[in-house]
Motif scaffolding. Structure first.
Motif, short mmCIF file in Angstrom:
data_model
loop_
_atom_site.label_atom_id
_atom_site.label_comp_id
_atom_site.label_asym_id
_atom_site.label_seq_id
_atom_site.Cartn_x
_atom_site.Cartn_y
_atom_site.Cartn_z
N ARG A 178 0.87 -1.17 0.00
CA ARG A 178 0.00 0.00 0.00
C ARG A 178 0.90 1.22 0.00
N LYS A 226 1.59 5.22 0.78
CA LYS A 226 1.16 6.40 1.52
C LYS A 226 1.11 7.57 0.54
N THR A 227 0.53 8.67 0.97
CA THR A 227 0.41 9.84 0.11
C THR A 227 1.77 10.41 -0.27
N ASP A 228 2.76 10.29 0.64
CA ASP A 228 4.09 10.82 0.34
C ASP A 228 4.92 9.89 -0.55
N GLN A 288 -7.39 5.35 2.88
CA GLN A 288 -6.10 6.05 2.72
C GLN A 288 -5.78 6.86 3.97
N ASP A 291 -2.20 6.66 5.85
CA ASP A 291 -1.37 7.84 6.05
C ASP A 291 -1.12 8.11 7.53
#
Length: 62
Positions: free
Chosen positions: A35, A37-39, A54, A58
């Motif tokens: 999965r 993460k946003t970063d 999400q 995060d």
């Protein structure tokens, strides 16, 4: 006939692909599903947490 090759790829992973899931904190569970993460960092999660929101992914530190 027996399926002798089933799961053989897990033998090359550390601890046979098992560990503690960073989302649900389940211990000694297979961590096979990536999965993001946003970063952009990748996490390996368990089968139950593939569909986690999400926001939960995060929220994991590290």
């Amino acid at each position: 006939m027996a399926k002798t090759k089933r799961g053989r790829a897990l033998w090359n992973l550390p601890s046979r692909g098992r560990g503690t899931c960073p989302i649900c904190s389940a211990t000694r569970i297979k961590l096979l599903y990536p999965r993001a993460k946003t970063d952009g960092t990748q996490l390996k999660v368990c089968k139950r947490c593939i569909n986690a929101t999400q926001f939960k992914v995060d929220a994991i530190s590290g």
